[in-house]
Structure formats: C-alpha cells, structure tokens
Design a protein around this motif. Structure first.
Motif, short mmCIF file in Angstrom:
data_model
loop_
_atom_site.label_atom_id
_atom_site.label_comp_id
_atom_site.label_asym_id
_atom_site.label_seq_id
_atom_site.Cartn_x
_atom_site.Cartn_y
_atom_site.Cartn_z
N LYS A 27 -8.43 4.47 -7.27
CA LYS A 27 -7.60 4.01 -6.67
C LYS A 27 -8.71 2.30 -6.12
CE LYS A 27 -7.42 3.20 -2.31
NZ LYS A 27 -6.20 2.74 -1.12
N HIS A 28 -9.76 2.07 -6.98
CA HIS A 28 -10.33 1.00 -7.16
C HIS A 28 -9.56 0.19 -8.17
CE1 HIS A 28 -13.23 -2.61 -7.45
NE2 HIS A 28 -13.98 -1.75 -6.59
N GLU A 29 -9.17 -0.66 -8.26
CA GLU A 29 -8.09 -1.57 -8.96
C GLU A 29 -9.14 -2.30 -10.27
OE1 GLU A 29 -5.05 -5.38 -9.60
OE2 GLU A 29 -5.75 -4.42 -7.44
N ARG A 30 -10.19 -2.57 -10.18
CA ARG A 30 -11.35 -3.52 -10.40
C ARG A 30 -12.12 -2.85 -11.68
NH1 ARG A 30 -8.30 -7.28 -8.33
NH2 ARG A 30 -10.45 -7.78 -6.98
N MET A 36 -2.34 4.61 -9.38
CA MET A 36 -2.26 4.79 -8.13
C MET A 36 -0.82 5.46 -8.48
SD MET A 36 -3.95 2.85 -6.65
CE MET A 36 -3.60 3.40 -5.00
N TYR A 84 -3.86 1.04 -13.69
CA TYR A 84 -4.19 0.99 -12.32
C TYR A 84 -2.83 2.08 -11.36
CZ TYR A 84 -4.70 -0.52 -7.56
OH TYR A 84 -4.81 -0.47 -6.20
#
Length: 561
Positions: free
Chosen positions: A75-78, A174, A170
C-alpha cells in the motif's frame, strides 16, 4: 490449521507473512469447498494463536496501521522512494512459493523472476536499482499467486489484475489491499457459520501450540525412544502449570470465537502421554487424536510386545483411554491415507486421486467384520499441502467432497458425533479400551522432531534458563500487573513447538535461519520484559540448515520415508 506467532513483541511487527498468506489462499479455499458440498462433514482445528493473529490482521486493516512489512509496502504509494533494505526485503520475499505451481504458469510473474536473475548475475548490488514499477508489479503478483483458487474464480478484481499482467497502478494495489483485508475479516465468521449449521466441528489446540508431554516431563521422549538424548535441564520448570495455562486459555479463546468451548482437541503435533490426556479430560475435552504409531506402540506394550494383528482393523475405531481420571476418547490417524493426501495426490489428476482415496475407504469397509462400522481418521494440515497441487487442489478437493457426500456406504462425520453414536443402540460404531498410552506424536510416533538432537536440546536449555529467570522475577514483586502480563505472553510464544521443529540440518538453510532468529529474538525480548539483560549466548545461532526436505519442511511423512 496452524501458524506460530510471527510477531516481534517489542514492536508488534510481523517478521514473517505466512499467517495472512495462508489465510487468503488456504483457509478461504477450505471453507469454500465445504460450503459447496453441504452434505460433507469435517473437523476443522484452529490453533488459538493463529486465530489471535487473524484478529490482529483484521484490526490492522481496520485501523490502517499495518505492522506487516509486505502489506505495508503493497500500500506504499511511492515505491521509488524505498531504501535498499526495503527493496531487498521485497525481492527476498516475493518469490517464496512452489515455483512449479505458483510461478511458472504465469508468464508476467515468471518474467519478473527472470529479470531479477539476470541482474543478480551482474552483481547482487544491481538489484537495488530496479524501478518502483517493477516492485509494484512484483508485490501485486506475489499476492495474486497466494490467492485461493475460489477467489480467483469469483473475484472480478483478481481476474482483471491477472489479465492485465503488469504496470499495476497505486489505485489497483489499494483495491487488492482492500480485498485481502475483507477476506481475512471473513474467515472466522465463515467457519462459525459452518459450525452453527452442524456441518463442521471446530476443535482447538493448547493456546500457543506447545508439545505438552515435553513441557510436563522431558523423559516422556524416552517412552518411545528409550535412548533419546535429553537436554541438560532435568525438566522444564513449572511445566505442569504452564500446560494448564495453555489449555485454559485455549478453552476461553474458543468460547469467544465460536460461542462455546470445544468438544475436543488436537494436541499440538498429536503429542500425547497419559498425563496430558488426563489434563485434557480435566479441561472438559471428550476426545483427542494422535498418530497411528502411538496406537501401535501402546497396543504392543499392552500385549507385552506380542505382534499386532495382521489386519489393521484395530486402527479403525475410537479408544477410551484409561487415564486414572475422567474418561476421554482417542482417535488415531490413518497415516497411509493421510500421507497420500499430503504427499502423493498432488502428482495425480484430481479425479483419479479422489477415486483412489474412496477406493481405500471401500477396501477398509470390505475387510471389516459385519457387526462393526469402521471409523477412518484422516488428519493433515489445512494449509501446507495445497500449494503443491495444481490450482491449490481445487479439482481434487471438489471431486473428493462430491464422491464422499454421494457415496452409498461412506459417511463423513465429526469426532463429537462419533462419540455420541457410541450411546446409540442402533449404531455399529464401537470403542475399545486402551489401558496403556506410550507417549509420542504423529511424526514417527516419537518426539524426535522436537527434542533429542544437540541443537534442539540447546534450544530447550535456553528456554529453561529463561523460564527460571521468569519465575524469580515474577515472584519478586518488581513488575506491575501489566508487565507481568506481557512477559507471560512472550513466554507462551517461546514455549511453542515450531522453534524446535525447525532446528535441524535436515531443514533448509533459509527456514532454519528464520525460525532460529525469531526464537532467539523472542527469548531476548522475554529477558527485556523481565528487566534483565539477555544472555550473550542468545546472540549465537542455535541451528543451521542445509537440507532440502519434501514440501519445504512444512510437513513430514508420519513414517519418516
């Protein structure tokens, strides 16, 4: 169904991901097959420490505070911003599976693996330059291949992502993250519903999965192996009271999860002795179960070492065991049939394997006396076998349940129903008395998997040292009630069986290293919770693996072959 506690208690973070991975792959599929075959009956055993972790994961998803490294990075965006340590953790983790069944069938996932191997060929340091998109695709694929086959066939999201194959966004990550959380939250309610409608019986195990006979008395190992080397410590300090605690906590936890205490227990690894059966009966268990070799050893002692009957009919019945206390019935695993499911049928076509299973049952019935109805007990892991089957055993289990629920002469049942039928004058199920009980487990009929080798015994000695320190500090009045509670939780984790299972050079280097490290970390945390410095010897490795066992070492054949 069992996973040891993979949490590191000082920070509450999960060191290994196996609890949630097996939840979304195996615990979902096993429920699905039962739901699809409402006439099939089964006993499903949940180890309490597994249930506790499932609830913990559910809470993590609900709060958004994720304490599992892989889920956190999913779930880490970058992902481009990840440091080298996090990148290496993803790369080291996300190809851990049976490659023949869970990697090679998926071209996009195989491509990610091939690319990594090319880069590693030019130096391990090069892999840290892989893009954030590569890491995103790898994280998504790892979780996709660990999805249960029932989810793959019912979830639009899973089908869409597997069809897309790469360049996952992303937002898509999610979506997948949310699905995993929903699946985990639904596991206990699904099984509770199956139990409430009478299709399954849910049984339990001592809370943190300790080998009860060894906690009570190390010399129990010598009942089946007279010359077994034992730890330096004479016995585990206060072991009897610790077993009582694991049993009491299991009963209460089961009541909270499923609305009532269990009728019976699968003792950790089928580890039994006369003393442990007496304790199980005292805690309200009407039945327990273990391996076929334990019955053979016990009958041989009862018959003064005269040979057992040529027919295996003695196996196919419950036994009322004389414990000197409350009565308890014991069922004994058909090792040959159970091991076929665990080790052989994965290589067969699903319908052929199911037909062979049913044929074995028909042969048992054909050779049974007319006045008896044989009871065949098949017990194996609810998680570890299936990744070696095509499609997570979807076709085998579908065919097997269909054949069993429609067979004119075979009836699936539960242990509780079987015990109840003993009081029915119309029933042809009979029980025999067993006056002897040779201590042992389902693996080889001995405890050699958990005690007896230098590294296993060293692990026990380190645990005994920690327990003596625990007893002294707990009696000193130096800790608050909350500090005592946390120290006791950590001690219970250290008493689990899995640490000793994995010690041994016959296991793989990676698995041994993981469990060795977590065991020593748990012991060190116990000392810190007791406000004591951890002994320096906990900095030294206990066991080193170098083997390549079947099924990665997660399962064993009962006969050691």
């Amino acid at each position: 169904m069992h996973q040891p506690d993979y949490r590191e208690y000082q920070r509450g973070e999960y060191v290994l991901p196996w609890t949630y991975l097996h939840a979304m792959k195996d615990y979902t599929d096993m429920a699905f097959h039962l739901e699809q075959h409402p006439q099939a009956r089964a006993v499903v055993n949940f180890v309490p420490i597994l249930l506790e972790q499932l609830h913990d994961y559910e809470q993590q998803f609900r709060s958004g505070e994720i304490r599992d490294a892989l889920l956190k990075m999913l779930k880490h965006e970058r992902l481009d911003e990840l440091g080298d340590e996090q990148r290496l953790h993803i790369l080291d983790s996300c190809f851990k599976s049976d490659h023949a069944k869970m990697l090679k069938p998926y071209r996009a996932y195989q491509h990610l693996f091939d690319l990594l191997k090319v880069l590693e060929g030019h130096g391990r340091e090069n892999v840290t330059y892989l893009s954030g998109q590569y890491l995103a695709d790898l994280l998504v694929w790892y979780h996709l291949v660990w999805m249960g086959e029932s989810l793959r066939r019912s979830s639009e999201l899973v089908a869409r992502l597997m069809t897309k194959g790469s360049q996952f966004t992303y937002a898509e990550r999610m979506e997948l993250f949310g699905l995993i959380g929903a699946v985990i939250a639904d596991i206990v309610p699904r099984y509770r519903k199956l139990a409430e409608r009478g299709q399954i019986e849910i049984s339990s195990t001592p809370y943190n999965h300790p080998i009860m006979p060894l906690l009570i008395d190390f010399t129990a190992a010598r009942e089946s192996e007279p010359n077994a080397p034992l730890p330096q410590a004479v016995q585990y300090p206060g072991g009897l009271s610790r077993v009582h605690a694991h049993l009491a906590n299991a009963m209460e936890g089961h009541r909270q999860n499923f609305g009532a205490p269990p009728h019976g227990m699968w003792p950790s690894e089928g580890g039994v002795s006369r003393a442990t059966l007496k304790l199980l009966a005292e805690h309200g268990c009407e039945w327990t179960a273990t391996g076929q070799a334990v019955l053979a050893n016990s009958l041989l002692r009862e018959m003064n070492d005269h040979p057992l009957p040529g027919s295996s009919g003695y196996l196919y019945k419950p036994y009322q065991v004389d414990t000197g206390g409350a009565p308890i019935y014991c069922f004994f695993r058909d090792d040959g049939l159970s091991d076929k499911v665990g080790f052989e049928y994965a290589k067969w076509k699903g319908d052929d394997a199911a037909a062979d299973f049913v044929h074995h049952l028909e042969e048992i019935l054909r050779h049974a006396p007319d006045e008896e109805e044989p009871v065949v007990t098949v017990i194996l892991d609810g998680e570890n076998a299936w990744e070696y089957y095509p499609y997570n055993a979807y076709y085998f289990l579908s065919e097997l349940y269909a054949k069993l629920e429609n067979h004119p002469d075979i009836r699936t049942t539960t242990f509780h129903e079987c015990v109840q039928s003993l009081n029915d004058p119309k029933s042809k199920v009979t029980a025999s008395k067993l006056h002897q009980m040779v201590a042992g487990s389902w693996v080889y009929g001995t405890f050699s998997t958990w005690i007896g080798s230098p590294d296993k015994n060293r692990g026990w000695d380190l645990l005994c040292d920690a327990k003596r320190s625990y007893d002294i500090v707990m009696a000193s009045g130096r800790l608050t009630d909350e500090e005592k509670r946390l120290a006791t939780l950590q001690l219970a984790d250290c008493e689990g069986s899995d640490w000793f299972w994995w010690f041994g050079d016959y296991n793989s280097a990676l698995s041994v290293a993981s469990f060795d490290n977590l065991f020593r970390r748990n012991l060190s945390n116990l000392y810190r919770l007791l406000k004591l410095p951890p002994p320096l010897e906990l900095q030294h490795v206990i066991s080193v693996g170098s083997g390549d066992p079947a099924m990665g070492g997660t399962m064993r054949r009962s006969d050691g072959m």
